[in-house]
Design a protein around this motif. Structure first.
Motif, mmCIF file in Angstrom:
data_model
loop_
_atom_site.group_PDB
_atom_site.id
_atom_site.type_symbol
_atom_site.label_atom_id
_atom_site.label_comp_id
_atom_site.label_asym_id
_atom_site.label_seq_id
_atom_site.Cartn_x
_atom_site.Cartn_y
_atom_site.Cartn_z
ATOM 1 N N UNK A 144 0.843 -1.197 0.000
ATOM 2 C CA UNK A 144 0.000 0.000 0.000
ATOM 3 C C UNK A 144 0.874 1.241 0.000
ATOM 4 N N UNK A 145 0.341 2.382 -0.411
ATOM 5 C CA UNK A 145 1.177 3.585 -0.563
ATOM 6 C C UNK A 145 1.631 4.197 0.754
ATOM 7 N N UNK A 146 0.929 3.942 1.832
ATOM 8 C CA UNK A 146 1.288 4.601 3.088
ATOM 9 C C UNK A 146 0.510 5.889 3.255
ATOM 10 N N UNK A 147 0.191 6.226 4.490
ATOM 11 C CA UNK A 147 -0.605 7.424 4.765
ATOM 12 C C UNK A 147 0.180 8.687 4.434
ATOM 13 N N UNK A 148 -0.538 9.760 4.211
ATOM 14 C CA UNK A 148 0.096 11.036 3.916
ATOM 15 C C UNK A 148 0.941 11.480 5.108
ATOM 16 N N UNK A 149 2.136 11.984 4.811
ATOM 17 C CA UNK A 149 3.028 12.432 5.877
ATOM 18 C C UNK A 149 3.907 11.340 6.439
ATOM 19 N N UNK A 150 3.858 10.160 5.838
ATOM 20 C CA UNK A 150 4.709 9.053 6.291
ATOM 21 C C UNK A 150 5.850 8.828 5.306
ATOM 22 N N UNK A 151 6.882 8.113 5.781
ATOM 23 C CA UNK A 151 8.056 7.803 4.967
ATOM 24 C C UNK A 151 8.365 6.314 5.097
ATOM 25 N N UNK A 152 9.105 5.808 4.112
ATOM 26 C CA UNK A 152 9.488 4.394 4.115
ATOM 27 C C UNK A 152 10.998 4.278 4.211
ATOM 28 N N UNK A 153 11.427 3.200 4.853
ATOM 29 C CA UNK A 153 12.862 2.979 4.957
ATOM 30 C C UNK A 153 13.186 1.633 5.564
ATOM 31 N N UNK A 154 14.475 1.394 5.744
ATOM 32 C CA UNK A 154 14.978 0.135 6.285
ATOM 33 C C UNK A 154 15.533 0.372 7.687
ATOM 34 N N UNK A 155 15.208 -0.528 8.607
ATOM 35 C CA UNK A 155 15.632 -0.404 10.010
ATOM 36 C C UNK A 155 17.099 -0.801 10.146
ATOM 37 N N UNK A 156 17.875 0.061 10.803
ATOM 38 C CA UNK A 156 19.247 -0.298 11.188
ATOM 39 C C UNK A 156 19.356 -0.115 12.698
ATOM 40 N N UNK A 157 19.257 -1.230 13.433
ATOM 41 C CA UNK A 157 19.273 -1.154 14.893
ATOM 42 C C UNK A 157 20.683 -0.923 15.409
ATOM 43 N N UNK A 158 20.768 -0.248 16.552
ATOM 44 C CA UNK A 158 22.040 -0.022 17.225
ATOM 45 C C UNK A 158 22.015 -0.743 18.561
ATOM 46 N N UNK A 159 23.162 -0.754 19.247
ATOM 47 C CA UNK A 159 23.304 -1.595 20.430
ATOM 48 C C UNK A 159 22.325 -1.254 21.548
#
Length: 825
Positions: free
Chosen positions: A62-77
């Motif tokens: 789905x396109x995602x709600x207005x005002x949202x962004x997409x990306x990939x999670x990079x977790x830290x310690x």
């Protein structure tokens, strides 16, 4: 069409929808065969206008709600994360978005998510996860243990701080400390423990082969071929004739050689070369014609697409094609009739290509050489291989002359060569690691590399000139920000690069540092400043090679993109346009899949190399190594063994008896507040192995002493600050790092250096069983002028001693006991 478009929108935007690929989506929606074309047109239109989205893995979202962004999670310690946003990023967002652990929901490292921005926190943009769009994986590996009658699994690595509940003890016959595979049923959050099902027991930690199986399952690598795939391969073998077909040029009488690693198992390229009276060279690059065995859409083809590439793990190969092809009929073995696609390239005396022709051919390799055998023959060395015919020796000398000419021309054009050596593991007869070594690549490797590059470039130019859409090997230009950071980095080392976008300036820098202690650090930093190379039909050029058009043609046995190029060449040779294969969005998606499987293979090989080295050191606490400092940060410095190429951390907390150290970022150094003792990038040190944590993939060293030019600093003076300390005013500095900061600022240095993928070698070595190599550099830098063999940066094994917290039990709410053996506290 309108009704079907609305059905698509309603189905995909439903709250219970999970992203799937188009074929699965059509099946789930009940689309029948006669509606398939209309369905595809409707979906393409919705994707084109942004109503729906296609993930990197080819799943409809789905396109995602207005005002949202997409990306990939990079977790830290800490458990929080940065979200690496998809391109194009909003103009007002120059950095990754920070998400605190409590705002991640159940998103894990590598997941694709939708986030919503919040107000800045501490000067940086932050956000919250709205939805997890696609999981990086549901399958994990770890160590099984039991607590109060309940089974738990500590997942390997550092992405999960808490153990995962797996139910009643003894599932699948698991015993405490066994390495196991689990499939996640409910991912953990900041408030709830995770839940999984134990699917496979791999065996006790340290048992031979367990580490290999662990990595295979961790990365989801395919092993056994389906029976229908094996059947097709067998049929192809049965139908192969030793007679040269009338449709192929007969080159079986030509002088043709192969040059490969001594332990190579498959041979997909061979070379012929002659020189005319006018001084022109006629180079023949003959590549195994895999396309003649693998029909588009067949079971063999579908499996090859799924695998994308062969995977070269230390001690074993997981091939893209069944071995009856990869090591048999498609392998250019000495004195065997084999089918090939041949590129004939004519060069003038200056090494400029003036004419290219392609053909379907049949060859019979005259002589197979290992790399080590070539240069002694070229230089008429007394230790050269005996009984090699005069015409073969002459051929090798001509190959060397032309290759060095082509190499010089590429250098003039601006190609970048990074010096990143390959790591190979040494095994005993029981296949246990007994050490490791670097392999350096000489002119024999460069000879083959130049000819493979020449063929790849010639093919790409031909396809581009004919306006045929094809899967290019692209490598975009690095960003100004990355290059500026690199410029600042080398400036701190005392090197000057006036214009980091100047190819000549970068070439001179790499030439200047070659052979110096900081060589590895500079090459690594430049690699990190570059973008990843990838497969795409979009003509964005190849930065590292300084080429506008480039593709992979020379290794169809082990890379699917090469197979697609072979089919295009076949369509030119036979004038059959129907065999050209996918175009448009389908070709874009194929490129995404091939890029993804290639990176998966590289990460798996790196990880297994690291694991095997960690297992090697696990029983060698206290072993001393001479090493070079390869990285410095506020929490300590990384060192890399000179003779045994493994990397680990000397944490700053272990240096407190010597002094309290100040981190000087611009100098890439830790400098003692009182003594002036310096630890700088490129310094040589003697260290000893202090701690090995195999499940967390960590290796810590302790400093024994400095070596080399600053060895006199080992006689420490504690009664007054050094001259350099006074000059800097550090005796009053409140920023001095001491033991109190031990592990406080967790290491953010990544194990993977894939972020800066400069390029993959046009042809990597294919090691057989009994050898191992890390391919990290291969897919990153061979095409920047490095060797055709698989190269590797050493394992990056940063350290972190954050507490090993326990989650609460799903059923009772009690914590698992923490007094398990071999467990890090």
């Amino acid at each position: 069409m309108a009704d079907l478009s609305q059905q698509l929108i309603d189905f995909v935007t439903n709250s219970g929808y999970k992203p799937v690929k188009p074929k699965t989506l059509a099946k789930n929606m009940g689309i029948v065969k006669k509606q398939s074309e209309t369905f595809r047109e409707a979906l393409d239109q919705l994707l084109a206008n942004g109503t729906l989205k296609l993930s990197e893995n080819g799943r409809v979202q789905p396109p995602g709600a207005k005002g949202t962004l997409r990306g990939i999670v990079h977790k830290i310690q800490s458990g929080s994360a940065f979200i690496i946003l998809h391109e194009p990023k909003p103009k007002n967002l120059k950095e990754d978005v920070y998400v605190e652990s409590r705002d991640l929901k159940d998103a894990q490292n590598g997941d694709e998510v939708i986030i919503k921005l919040q107000n800045s926190r501490g000067g940086r943009r932050s956000g919250v996860v709205v939805e997890v769009l696609e999981r990086a994986t549901n399958v994990f590996v770890g160590t099984y243990f039991e607590d109060d009658g309940v089974g738990w699994v500590e997942i390997d690595g550092k992405d999960f701080n808490e153990p995962i509940w797996v139910g009643d003890p003894g599932a699948k016959g698991a015993q405490p400390e066994d390495k196991v595979v689990i499939e996640m049923l409910r991912f953990p959050t900041a408030r709830h423990a995770g839940e999984a099902v134990l699917t496979k027991v791999l065996g006790p930690h340290g048992e031979i082969g367990v580490d290999t199986q662990l990595v295979i399952h961790e990365f989801g690598l395919p092993e056994e071929f389906p029976e229908d795939v094996l059947t097709e391969a067998r049929i192809a073998a049965e139908n192969f004739s030793d007679d040269v077909p009338a449709s192929r040029e007969d080159l079986t009488g030509e002088l043709i050689v192969t040059i490969d690693p001594a332990d190579a198992r498959d041979f997909d390229d061979a070379i012929s070369l002659s020189r005319a009276e006018n001084g022109h060279w006629r180079l023949g690059v003959h590549i195994a014609d895999v396309a003649s065995f693998v029909t588009p859409g067949s079971a063999l083809d579908r499996e090859a697409v799924k695998r994308g590439t062969s995977v070269y793990l230390p001690g074993m190969v997981i091939p893209m094609l069944p071995e009856v092809l990869s090591n048999g009929l498609a392998s250019l073995q000495e004195n065997k009739l084999r089918y090939t696609k041949s590129a004939f390239i004519e060069f003038n005396p200056e090494g400029i290509p003036v004419h290219t022709r392609f053909a379907n051919t049949a060859i019979r390799v005259t002589k197979r050489f290992a790399y080590e055998q070539v240069l002694p023959l070229v230089h008429d060395a007394p230790d050269a291989l005996p009984n090699v015919a005069t015409e073969v020796r002459t051929l090798l000398k001509q190959m060397h002359t032309l290759a060095m000419l082509l190499r010089a021309r590429r250098y003039q054009k601006g190609y970048l060569e990074l010096d990143m050596p390959e790591i190979k593991l040494d095994f005993d007869k029981d296949h246990r690691v007994i050490g490791a070594h670097e392999t350096m690549h000489d002119e024999s490797h460069q000879m083959i590399e130049e000819f493979m590059l020449a063929a790849n470039i010639a093919v790409a130019r031909e396809l581009n000139d004919r306006k045929i859409e094809f899967l290019r090997r692209t490598h975009g230009e690095p960003s100004d920000i990355k290059l500026t950071q690199f410029q600042e980095f080398v400036s701190g080392l005392g090197y000057q690069v006036d214009n980091p976008r100047s190819r000549r300036g970068l070439q001179e820098l790499l030439k200047e540092v070659k052979g110096r202690p900081e060589n590895h650090a500079v090459s690594f930093a430049l690699l990190r400043s570059m973008k990843q190379a990838e497969y795409s039909p979009i003509p964005m050029g190849h930065f590292a090679l300084a080429e506008e058009n480039y593709c992979h043609f020379t290794s169809p046995i082990r890379r699917y993109p090469d197979l697609t190029i072979h089919r295009l060449i076949d369509s030119i040779v036979t004038r059959n346009k129907a065999s050209r294969g996918p175009t448009g969005d389908a070709l874009i998606q194929l490129g995404v899949n091939c890029s993804k499987t290639e990176r998966r293979a590289e990460r798996a090989e790196r990880e297994l190399t690291k694991l095997k080295l960690l297992n090697f050191f696990e029983d060698r606490i206290g072993t001393e190594l001479e090493a070079t400092i390869t990285g410095v940060d506020r929490y300590g410095f990384f060192v890399r063994g000179d003779q045994l190429p493994v990397e680990g951390l000397v944490h700053i907390s272990t240096l407190t008896e010597m002094d309290a150290f100040q981190f000087e970022r611009g100098m890439h150094a830790l400098i003692g507040r009182h003594t002036g003792v310096e630890f700088r990038l490129g310094d040589r040190v003697l260290v000893k192995v202090a701690r090995v944590d195999v499940p967390r993939r960590e290796l810590d060293f302790r400093l024994v002493k400095l070596l080399g030019s600053r060895q006199d600093h080992n006689s420490l003076i504690r009664d007054q600050p050094s001259t350099s300390a006074k000059r800097k005013g550090w005796e009053k500095s409140p920023r001095t790092v001491s033991a109190s900061s031990s592990r406080g600022g967790k290491s953010t240095r990544r194990n993977s250096v894939n972020e800066g993928d400069a390029e993959a070698s046009p042809r990597d070595s294919r090691s057989g069983r009994g050898t191992g190599s890390s391919k990290q550099g291969s897919s990153q830098q061979g095409e920047t002028g490095g060797s055709r063999s698989k190269k590797s940066r050493s394992s990056k094994i940063p350290s972190d001693s954050s507490p090993n917290r326990r989650s609460t039990s799903k059923s009772t709410g009690s914590k698992p006991k923490a007094n398990k053996k071999k467990r890090r506290k």
